[in-house]
Design a protein around this motif. Structure first.
Motif, PDB file in Angstrom:
ATOM      1  N   ASN A 125       0.825  -1.198   0.000  1.00  0.00           N
ATOM      2  CA  ASN A 125       0.000   0.000   0.000  1.00  0.00           C
ATOM      3  C   ASN A 125       0.870   1.264   0.000  1.00  0.00           C
ATOM      4  N   HIS A 126       0.220   2.425   0.049  1.00  0.00           N
ATOM      5  CA  HIS A 126       0.933   3.695  -0.067  1.00  0.00           C
ATOM      6  C   HIS A 126       1.908   3.908   1.092  1.00  0.00           C
ATOM      7  N   ILE A 127       1.507   3.531   2.301  1.00  0.00           N
ATOM      8  CA  ILE A 127       2.373   3.730   3.466  1.00  0.00           C
ATOM      9  C   ILE A 127       3.637   2.889   3.345  1.00  0.00           C
ATOM     10  N   THR A 128       3.472   1.615   2.953  1.00  0.00           N
ATOM     11  CA  THR A 128       4.633   0.732   2.815  1.00  0.00           C
ATOM     12  C   THR A 128       5.550   1.207   1.691  1.00  0.00           C
ATOM     13  N   TYR A 129       4.949   1.698   0.610  1.00  0.00           N
ATOM     14  CA  TYR A 129       5.752   2.251  -0.488  1.00  0.00           C
ATOM     15  C   TYR A 129       6.621   3.403   0.010  1.00  0.00           C
ATOM     16  N   GLN A 130       6.051   4.286   0.828  1.00  0.00           N
ATOM     17  CA  GLN A 130       6.820   5.412   1.360  1.00  0.00           C
ATOM     18  C   GLN A 130       7.972   4.913   2.238  1.00  0.00           C
ATOM     19  N   GLU A 131       7.738   3.859   3.004  1.00  0.00           N
ATOM     20  CA  GLU A 131       8.802   3.301   3.845  1.00  0.00           C
ATOM     21  C   GLU A 131       9.941   2.755   2.990  1.00  0.00           C
ATOM     22  N   TYR A 132       9.588   2.012   1.928  1.00  0.00           N
ATOM     23  CA  TYR A 132      10.611   1.473   1.032  1.00  0.00           C
ATOM     24  C   TYR A 132      11.347   2.604   0.303  1.00  0.00           C
ATOM     25  N   LEU A 133      10.602   3.615  -0.107  1.00  0.00           N
ATOM     26  CA  LEU A 133      11.227   4.727  -0.828  1.00  0.00           C
ATOM     27  C   LEU A 133      12.247   5.438   0.061  1.00  0.00           C
ATOM     28  N   THR A 134      11.893   5.658   1.312  1.00  0.00           N
ATOM     29  CA  THR A 134      12.823   6.288   2.249  1.00  0.00           C
ATOM     30  C   THR A 134      14.070   5.431   2.440  1.00  0.00           C
ATOM     31  N   ALA A 135      13.864   4.121   2.619  1.00  0.00           N
ATOM     32  CA  ALA A 135      14.994   3.217   2.845  1.00  0.00           C
ATOM     33  C   ALA A 135      15.896   3.131   1.617  1.00  0.00           C
ATOM     34  N   LEU A 136      15.300   3.024   0.426  1.00  0.00           N
ATOM     35  CA  LEU A 136      16.090   2.844  -0.788  1.00  0.00           C
ATOM     36  C   LEU A 136      16.825   4.117  -1.207  1.00  0.00           C
ATOM     37  N   THR A 137      16.199   5.273  -1.016  1.00  0.00           N
ATOM     38  CA  THR A 137      16.912   6.511  -1.334  1.00  0.00           C
ATOM     39  C   THR A 137      18.087   6.712  -0.364  1.00  0.00           C
ATOM     40  N   GLY A 138      17.866   6.346   0.911  1.00  0.00           N
ATOM     41  CA  GLY A 138      18.971   6.413   1.876  1.00  0.00           C
ATOM     42  C   GLY A 138      20.083   5.457   1.515  1.00  0.00           C
ATOM     43  N   GLY A 169      21.361  12.721  -3.276  1.00  0.00           N
ATOM     44  CA  GLY A 169      20.901  13.963  -2.681  1.00  0.00           C
ATOM     45  C   GLY A 169      19.622  14.523  -3.271  1.00  0.00           C
ATOM     46  N   LEU A 170      19.016  13.820  -4.229  1.00  0.00           N
ATOM     47  CA  LEU A 170      17.825  14.340  -4.898  1.00  0.00           C
ATOM     48  C   LEU A 170      16.632  14.422  -3.946  1.00  0.00           C
ATOM     49  N   GLY A 171      16.486  13.417  -3.082  1.00  0.00           N
ATOM     50  CA  GLY A 171      15.363  13.391  -2.158  1.00  0.00           C
ATOM     51  C   GLY A 171      14.175  12.662  -2.758  1.00  0.00           C
ATOM     52  N   LYS A 172      13.404  11.981  -1.905  1.00  0.00           N
ATOM     53  CA  LYS A 172      12.318  11.149  -2.412  1.00  0.00           C
ATOM     54  C   LYS A 172      11.158  11.983  -2.961  1.00  0.00           C
ATOM     55  N   GLU A 173      10.889  13.168  -2.386  1.00  0.00           N
ATOM     56  CA  GLU A 173       9.791  13.991  -2.891  1.00  0.00           C
ATOM     57  C   GLU A 173      10.076  14.481  -4.304  1.00  0.00           C
ATOM     58  N   THR A 174      11.312  14.936  -4.521  1.00  0.00           N
ATOM     59  CA  THR A 174      11.692  15.414  -5.851  1.00  0.00           C
ATOM     60  C   THR A 174      11.688  14.280  -6.857  1.00  0.00           C
ATOM     61  N   LEU A 175      12.136  13.094  -6.408  1.00  0.00           N
ATOM     62  CA  LEU A 175      12.145  11.931  -7.297  1.00  0.00           C
ATOM     63  C   LEU A 175      10.735  11.613  -7.772  1.00  0.00           C
ATOM     64  N   PHE A 176       9.772  11.608  -6.849  1.00  0.00           N
ATOM     65  CA  PHE A 176       8.398  11.296  -7.254  1.00  0.00           C
ATOM     66  C   PHE A 176       7.835  12.397  -8.155  1.00  0.00           C
ATOM     67  N   LYS A 177       8.130  13.635  -7.860  1.00  0.00           N
ATOM     68  CA  LYS A 177       7.636  14.728  -8.701  1.00  0.00           C
ATOM     69  C   LYS A 177       8.145  14.577 -10.135  1.00  0.00           C
ATOM     70  N   GLN A 178       9.408  14.162 -10.279  1.00  0.00           N
ATOM     71  CA  GLN A 178       9.955  13.962 -11.620  1.00  0.00           C
ATOM     72  C   GLN A 178       9.234  12.820 -12.348  1.00  0.00           C
ATOM     73  N   ALA A 179       9.049  11.690 -11.628  1.00  0.00           N
ATOM     74  CA  ALA A 179       8.356  10.550 -12.242  1.00  0.00           C
ATOM     75  C   ALA A 179       6.920  10.918 -12.583  1.00  0.00           C
ATOM     76  N   ASP A 180       6.252  11.652 -11.699  1.00  0.00           N
ATOM     77  CA  ASP A 180       4.876  12.072 -11.945  1.00  0.00           C
ATOM     78  C   ASP A 180       4.803  13.050 -13.120  1.00  0.00           C
ATOM     79  N   GLY A 181       5.816  13.910 -13.240  1.00  0.00           N
ATOM     80  CA  GLY A 181       5.865  14.829 -14.378  1.00  0.00           C
ATOM     81  C   GLY A 181       6.012  14.081 -15.689  1.00  0.00           C
ATOM     82  N   TYR A 182       6.875  13.064 -15.707  1.00  0.00           N
ATOM     83  CA  TYR A 182       7.032  12.243 -16.923  1.00  0.00           C
ATOM     84  C   TYR A 182       5.726  11.498 -17.238  1.00  0.00           C
ATOM     85  N   LEU A 183       5.000  11.068 -16.190  1.00  0.00           N
ATOM     86  CA  LEU A 183       3.732  10.374 -16.408  1.00  0.00           C
ATOM     87  C   LEU A 183       2.724  11.299 -17.093  1.00  0.00           C
TER      88      LEU A 183
END
Length: 304
Positions: free
Chosen positions: A140-153, A261-275
């Motif tokens: 779900n969305h919460i688990t995705y955010q946890e993985y995103l934080t861990a993987l970007t770190g 150093g991009l950060g997870k919020e910026t990463l998602f914004k870029q992917a969402d922009g491409y979408l």
């Protein structure tokens, strides 16, 4: 021999008791107490069957030897005989009471352990249920955010490759309007199965919300991830849904590559922009920093 070893050991205890009685019975009174040895040995097995075996063995063999062996008969008077009989029977009764209590404690312990296991299983099931989307069985969305934080770190620490893809089913509202929400649920479930079967065990697939999904792709170059997403798009476009009058659905995908150093919020914004770029460019395509590949296939489901 292994099957009957405990009975043999109990019998050896009885033989040992007889040796003591024959060797020292003339000089030391009360050595018939050594007949307790096999009874004590049998209690270590916590078995009613073995306890009854040693009681019958001790009483039967003792009276048989008493009738046949003069040496033993000379050592025993009437009171000793009563004492031996009472001692064996009394010890057996006490032993049975001990075994009964031991079985009760064992059952109580088993119930406690079973209760602990059930509680642990329920806890794990609850924890797992909180991690997954109930419809698609993806994270779900919460688990995705946890993985995103861990993987970007992890990427920032070890410079490991990471791409984020945002996927959206084209014209999903038209599917719900024309065929009903239950058919829309089937489309979501089949799309989720396709995503799970397409990625590796190191990747993460999650339902972001509604008809939108996200993929976290690890250990791949941006080109490899782009090609994987193209394969997913093509597989879904070639999948026929009987519930949609044997038509197919398409998906638009935007993918961004993570840099340190991009950060997870910026990463998602870029992917969402491409979408959204893929949506504006005609849908049914993958857009990433490598560009986009426009499909020649027409959209199957159109909004009414």
């Amino acid at each position: 021999m292994k099957q009957y070893f405990d009975f043999v050991l109990i019998t050896m205890g009885y033989v040992f008791a007889l040796v003591i009685m024959f060797a020292f019975g003339k000089d030391i009174q009360g050595l018939y107490m050594s007949l307790e040895i096999p009874i004590i040995v049998s209690l270590f097995y916590f078995s009613k069957r073995r306890l009854l075996f040693v009681m019958l063995l001790t009483l039967g063999s003792y009276f048989a030897l008493l009738a046949c062996v003069d040496t033993l008969r000379d050592q025993v008077n009437r009171y000793d005989l009563i004492a031996v009989t009472g001692m064996i029977i009394g010890s057996g009764v006490i032993g049975l009471a001990i075994l009964k209590r031991g079985n009760e404690l064992q059952q109580s312990l088993e119930r406690a352990v079973s209760s602990e296991i059930d509680a642990f299983v329920d806890s794990v099931a609850t924890q797992n249920a909180s991690k997954y989307d109930h419809l698609t069985n993806l994270y779900n969305h919460i688990t995705y955010q946890e993985y995103l934080t861990a993987l970007t770190g992890q990427h920032d620490a070890y410079d490991m490759p990471l791409q984020l893809a945002a996927l959206d089913i084209d014209n999903f509202k038209g599917i719900n309007d024309r065929f009903g929400h239950h058919v829309g649920d089937i489309v979501l479930q089949e799309t989720a199965l396709l995503l799970k079967s397409s990625i590796s065990s190191e990747d993460v697939a999650a339902r972001y919300g509604g008809e939108e999904f996200v993929l976290l792709l690890t250990g791949k170059t941006i080109k490899q991830s782009h090609e994987l997403l193209e394969q997913i798009r093509e597989r879904l476009a070639s999948t026929v849904f009987p519930e949609l009058d044997h038509q197919s659905v398409t998906i638009s995908i935007g993918m961004a590559d993570y840099t340190k150093g991009l950060g997870k919020e910026t990463l998602f914004k870029q992917a969402d922009g491409y979408l959204y770029e893929a949506k504006r460019a005609g849908k049914n395509q993958v857009v990433s920093p490598l560009g986009r590949r426009v499909s020649s296939a027409p959209e199957i489901i159109q909004c009414s």
